[in-house]
Motif scaffolding. Structure first.
Motif, PDB file in Angstrom:
ATOM      1  N   PRO A  99       0.799  -1.230   0.000  1.00 20.33           N
ATOM      2  CA  PRO A  99       0.000   0.000   0.000  1.00 20.33           C
ATOM      3  C   PRO A  99       0.830   1.277   0.000  1.00 20.33           C
ATOM      4  CG  PRO A  99       0.059  -0.898   2.212  1.00 20.33           C
ATOM      5  CD  PRO A  99       0.807  -1.871   1.341  1.00 20.33           C
ATOM      6  N   LEU A 100       1.718   1.398  -0.984  1.00 20.74           N
ATOM      7  CA  LEU A 100       2.547   2.580  -1.145  1.00 20.74           C
ATOM      8  C   LEU A 100       2.456   3.065  -2.584  1.00 20.74           C
ATOM      9  CD1 LEU A 100       4.758   4.607  -0.195  1.00 20.74           C
ATOM     10  CD2 LEU A 100       6.443   2.926  -0.990  1.00 20.74           C
ATOM     11  N   THR A 101       2.134   4.355  -2.749  1.00 22.11           N
ATOM     12  CA  THR A 101       2.149   5.002  -4.067  1.00 22.11           C
ATOM     13  C   THR A 101       3.322   5.966  -4.118  1.00 22.11           C
ATOM     14  OG1 THR A 101      -0.233   4.822  -4.439  1.00 22.11           O
ATOM     15  CG2 THR A 101       0.908   6.601  -5.593  1.00 22.11           C
ATOM     16  N   LEU A 102       4.088   5.911  -5.201  1.00 23.69           N
ATOM     17  CA  LEU A 102       5.215   6.821  -5.423  1.00 23.69           C
ATOM     18  C   LEU A 102       4.860   7.792  -6.540  1.00 23.69           C
ATOM     19  CD1 LEU A 102       8.177   4.266  -5.322  1.00 23.69           C
ATOM     20  CD2 LEU A 102       7.307   5.699  -3.448  1.00 23.69           C
ATOM     21  N   ILE A 103       5.048   9.088  -6.275  1.00 24.28           N
ATOM     22  CA  ILE A 103       4.858  10.116  -7.298  1.00 24.28           C
ATOM     23  C   ILE A 103       6.222  10.417  -7.913  1.00 24.28           C
ATOM     24  CG2 ILE A 103       4.052  12.450  -7.800  1.00 24.28           C
ATOM     25  CD1 ILE A 103       1.793  10.812  -6.765  1.00 24.28           C
ATOM     26  N   LEU A 104       6.306  10.262  -9.244  1.00 20.24           N
ATOM     27  CA  LEU A 104       7.581  10.422  -9.951  1.00 20.24           C
ATOM     28  C   LEU A 104       7.378  11.250 -11.218  1.00 20.24           C
ATOM     29  CD1 LEU A 104       8.607   6.756  -9.396  1.00 20.24           C
ATOM     30  CD2 LEU A 104      10.066   8.686  -8.745  1.00 20.24           C
ATOM     31  N   PRO A 105       8.458  11.804 -11.774  1.00 21.98           N
ATOM     32  CA  PRO A 105       8.324  12.560 -13.025  1.00 21.98           C
ATOM     33  C   PRO A 105       7.787  11.656 -14.138  1.00 21.98           C
ATOM     34  CG  PRO A 105      10.447  12.984 -12.000  1.00 21.98           C
ATOM     35  CD  PRO A 105       9.842  11.835 -11.268  1.00 21.98           C
ATOM     36  N   ARG A 106       6.763  12.122 -14.823  1.00 19.43           N
ATOM     37  CA  ARG A 106       6.112  11.310 -15.851  1.00 19.43           C
ATOM     38  C   ARG A 106       6.880  11.390 -17.170  1.00 19.43           C
ATOM     39  NH1 ARG A 106       2.508  12.760 -19.691  1.00 19.43           N
ATOM     40  NH2 ARG A 106       2.232  14.830 -18.734  1.00 19.43           N
ATOM     41  N   ARG A 107       6.993  10.234 -17.833  1.00 22.91           N
ATOM     42  CA  ARG A 107       7.617  10.211 -19.156  1.00 22.91           C
ATOM     43  C   ARG A 107       6.712  10.973 -20.138  1.00 22.91           C
ATOM     44  NH1 ARG A 107      11.500   6.985 -21.331  1.00 22.91           N
ATOM     45  NH2 ARG A 107      11.428   5.612 -19.505  1.00 22.91           N
ATOM     46  N   PRO A 108       7.232  11.934 -20.872  1.00 28.84           N
ATOM     47  CA  PRO A 108       6.403  12.695 -21.818  1.00 28.84           C
ATOM     48  C   PRO A 108       5.696  11.772 -22.811  1.00 28.84           C
ATOM     49  CG  PRO A 108       8.534  13.762 -21.536  1.00 28.84           C
ATOM     50  CD  PRO A 108       8.617  12.425 -20.837  1.00 28.84           C
ATOM     51  N   GLY A 109       4.451  12.092 -23.076  1.00 32.92           N
ATOM     52  CA  GLY A 109       3.672  11.313 -24.034  1.00 32.92           C
ATOM     53  C   GLY A 109       2.964  10.121 -23.451  1.00 32.92           C
ATOM     54  N   LEU A 110       3.156   9.844 -22.139  1.00 26.51           N
ATOM     55  CA  LEU A 110       2.516   8.691 -21.504  1.00 26.51           C
ATOM     56  C   LEU A 110       1.572   9.141 -20.386  1.00 26.51           C
ATOM     57  CD1 LEU A 110       5.157   5.842 -21.010  1.00 26.51           C
ATOM     58  CD2 LEU A 110       3.051   5.755 -22.347  1.00 26.51           C
ATOM     59  N   ALA A 111       0.361   8.591 -20.381  1.00 30.48           N
ATOM     60  CA  ALA A 111      -0.582   8.697 -19.264  1.00 30.48           C
ATOM     61  C   ALA A 111      -0.869  10.134 -18.846  1.00 30.48           C
ATOM     62  CB  ALA A 111      -0.063   7.893 -18.066  1.00 30.48           C
ATOM     63  N   GLU A 112      -0.929  11.050 -19.805  1.00 33.63           N
ATOM     64  CA  GLU A 112      -1.193  12.445 -19.454  1.00 33.63           C
ATOM     65  C   GLU A 112      -2.582  12.602 -18.849  1.00 33.63           C
ATOM     66  OE1 GLU A 112      -1.219  16.943 -21.431  1.00 33.63           O
ATOM     67  OE2 GLU A 112      -0.651  15.198 -22.645  1.00 33.63           O
ATOM     68  N   ALA A 113      -3.585  11.909 -19.396  1.00 30.95           N
ATOM     69  CA  ALA A 113      -4.945  12.013 -18.860  1.00 30.95           C
ATOM     70  C   ALA A 113      -5.008  11.456 -17.443  1.00 30.95           C
ATOM     71  CB  ALA A 113      -5.927  11.285 -19.771  1.00 30.95           C
ATOM     72  N   ALA A 114      -4.335  10.336 -17.194  1.00 33.33           N
ATOM     73  CA  ALA A 114      -4.330   9.747 -15.859  1.00 33.33           C
ATOM     74  C   ALA A 114      -3.625  10.646 -14.852  1.00 33.33           C
ATOM     75  CB  ALA A 114      -3.666   8.376 -15.886  1.00 33.33           C
ATOM     76  N   ALA A 115      -2.675  11.449 -15.332  1.00 31.95           N
ATOM     77  CA  ALA A 115      -1.924  12.353 -14.454  1.00 31.95           C
ATOM     78  C   ALA A 115      -2.659  13.649 -14.195  1.00 31.95           C
ATOM     79  CB  ALA A 115      -0.564  12.648 -15.071  1.00 31.95           C
ATOM     80  N   GLY A 116      -3.854  13.811 -14.741  1.00 34.71           N
ATOM     81  CA  GLY A 116      -4.579  15.060 -14.572  1.00 34.71           C
ATOM     82  C   GLY A 116      -3.877  16.234 -15.215  1.00 34.71           C
ATOM     83  N   GLY A 117      -3.072  15.954 -16.261  1.00 32.65           N
ATOM     84  CA  GLY A 117      -2.363  17.006 -16.970  1.00 32.65           C
ATOM     85  C   GLY A 117      -1.050  17.415 -16.351  1.00 32.65           C
ATOM     86  N   GLN A 118      -0.650  16.798 -15.230  1.00 28.01           N
ATOM     87  CA  GLN A 118       0.605  17.147 -14.581  1.00 28.01           C
ATOM     88  C   GLN A 118       1.784  16.418 -15.232  1.00 28.01           C
ATOM     89  OE1 GLN A 118      -0.112  18.096 -10.025  1.00 28.01           O
ATOM     90  NE2 GLN A 118      -0.716  15.994 -10.447  1.00 28.01           N
ATOM     91  N   ASP A 119       2.990  16.876 -14.926  1.00 23.02           N
ATOM     92  CA  ASP A 119       4.171  16.186 -15.433  1.00 23.02           C
ATOM     93  C   ASP A 119       4.724  15.186 -14.430  1.00 23.02           C
ATOM     94  OD1 ASP A 119       5.277  17.852 -13.563  1.00 23.02           O
ATOM     95  OD2 ASP A 119       6.562  18.946 -14.956  1.00 23.02           O
ATOM     96  N   SER A 120       3.908  14.848 -13.423  1.00 25.70           N
ATOM     97  CA  SER A 120       4.242  13.785 -12.471  1.00 25.70           C
ATOM     98  C   SER A 120       3.112  12.762 -12.491  1.00 25.70           C
ATOM     99  CB  SER A 120       4.422  14.351 -11.059  1.00 25.70           C
ATOM    100  OG  SER A 120       3.232  14.988 -10.620  1.00 25.70           O
ATOM    101  N   LEU A 121       3.409  11.572 -11.947  1.00 30.73           N
ATOM    102  CA  LEU A 121       2.439  10.485 -12.015  1.00 30.73           C
ATOM    103  C   LEU A 121       2.580   9.592 -10.792  1.00 30.73           C
ATOM    104  CD1 LEU A 121       0.290   9.039 -13.843  1.00 30.73           C
ATOM    105  CD2 LEU A 121       2.181   7.666 -14.756  1.00 30.73           C
ATOM    106  N   GLY A 122       1.443   9.172 -10.226  1.00 32.89           N
ATOM    107  CA  GLY A 122       1.438   8.229  -9.119  1.00 32.89           C
ATOM    108  C   GLY A 122       1.454   6.799  -9.626  1.00 32.89           C
ATOM    109  N   LEU A 123       2.300   5.956  -9.007  1.00 29.15           N
ATOM    110  CA  LEU A 123       2.476   4.570  -9.435  1.00 29.15           C
ATOM    111  C   LEU A 123       2.503   3.659  -8.223  1.00 29.15           C
ATOM    112  CD1 LEU A 123       5.299   5.605 -11.816  1.00 29.15           C
ATOM    113  CD2 LEU A 123       3.280   4.378 -12.662  1.00 29.15           C
TER     114      LEU A 123
END
Length: 336
Positions: A99-123
């Motif tokens: 039960p741990l989510t890590l927020i990391l810099p998102r690879r450009p072009g991937l999962a932008e909608a899931a990231a809410g438009g941010q350049d970071s992403l929870g995984l």
């Protein structure tokens, strides 16, 4: 008279056939609700903007409120990032699946909608056999990860049983949503969220994995959130709420409020630990004495109390101890 519209399709999640059917739906851009150790998630393939948009639409969730992408293995998480630092590797090795989510810099072009438009992403890698089987089966069909917030209407109580999901989305037909039943969730509240996108560990949402445990592996203190922190799932001020108004009170305040109730007047529901004198006619449930048990029961108990349509739910504030941080957080937001 027209027959009632059928609800979501329910499958026993332990069967290989059900997992294969769900994975095929995900690969085709459909929605699948599935169990994790924390809560049930409402999932769609993270690399398909239209599929992710269906999550937001079904929940009534703002499109700029990011989702968490679930994967079966750490290397699959790293593929979504433009930087997978050694700290992320250490935390993943120590706590994933879990039960741990890590927020990391998102690879450009991937999962932008899931990231809410941010350049970071929870995984995160969930620790539930049905979730892991589904993620592996979906990956075999070309799905790199599954974006999945909790499987409930936005802002409402999170689901910890398949029946809760069916209640939340009764209006969606079987063509729109398949639900995998994996039993009750073992942890019961959402994952701890740690932001690593700015080079240091920052706690964005407490869960049952404590900040001290994260700090011990990180080799440095976990910082509190700040104004520059990225948006993260489940961190809005008002969230996790039943329909009834939730009021948090100390034990003394709650006992005084109970003593002052007028006979025959509106009766609140009460959620408190043992030792409180409850009027016999008052609806109420006992909050477990241990933090882990309280977390596991919290959302199911709030749903049970809310089902009686009380005007309010009076809740005894949990202890101010580190192991209760996740439960206190969910109750504070439910009462906002």
């Amino acid at each position: 008279m027209n027959a009632a519209a059928p609800g979501p399709l329910l499958r026993a999640g332990a069967s290989a056939e059900a997992v294969a059917e769900a994975a095929a739906r995900l690969a085709a851009g459909g929605l699948v609700a599935f169990p994790t150790e924390t809560v049930y998630g409402l999932g769609a393939r993270a690399d398909d903007a239209a599929a992710v948009a269906a999550i937001y639409a079904a929940k009534g969730r703002p499109a700029d409120h990011p989702l968490i992408v679930h994967v079966a293995e750490p290397e699959e998480a790293a593929a979504f990032t433009r930087d997978w630092p050694p700290l992320a590797q250490r935390l993943a090795k120590a706590f994933w699946p879990g039960p741990l989510t890590l927020i990391l810099p998102r690879r450009p072009g991937l999962a932008e909608a899931a990231a809410g438009g941010q350049d970071s992403l929870g995984l995160r890698c969930p620790d539930h056999p049905v979730a892991r089987a589904l993620l592996r089966a979906a990956a075999a069909r070309g799905v790199p990860g599954v974006a999945a917030p909790s499987a409930n209407r936005f802002g409402r109580i999170s689901p910890t049983r398949a029946a809760h999901v069916l209640d939340e989305f009764a209006g969606l037909g079987p063509e729109a949503l398949l639900v995998l039943d994996g039993g009750d969730c073992a942890v019961g509240i959402e994952s701890t969220i740690i932001d690593l996108s700015r080079g240091r560990p920052v706690l964005l949402r407490p869960g049952m994995l404590g900040a001290d445990a994260v700090a011990a592996v990180a080799g440095e203190a976990v910082q509190p959130p700040d104004a520059a922190a990225p948006r993260a799932s489940g961190t809005l001020e008002q969230h996790y709420a039943p329909r009834a108004r939730v009021q948090l009170m100390s034990r003394a305040q709650l006992q005084a409020a109970l003593d002052a109730l007028s006979p025959g007047g509106p009766a609140p529901a009460v959620y408190a630990r043992a030792g409180l004198a409850l009027p016999a006619e008052l609806p109420g449930l006992r909050m477990p004495a241990e933090a882990a048990a309280a977390a596991q029961a919290l959302f199911a108990d709030l749903r049970r109390l809310d089902a009686g349509h009380p005007p309010a739910i009076w809740v005894e504030t949990p202890p101010d101890h580190a192991e209760w941080a996740g439960v206190r957080d969910r109750l504070r937001r439910a009462a906002a």
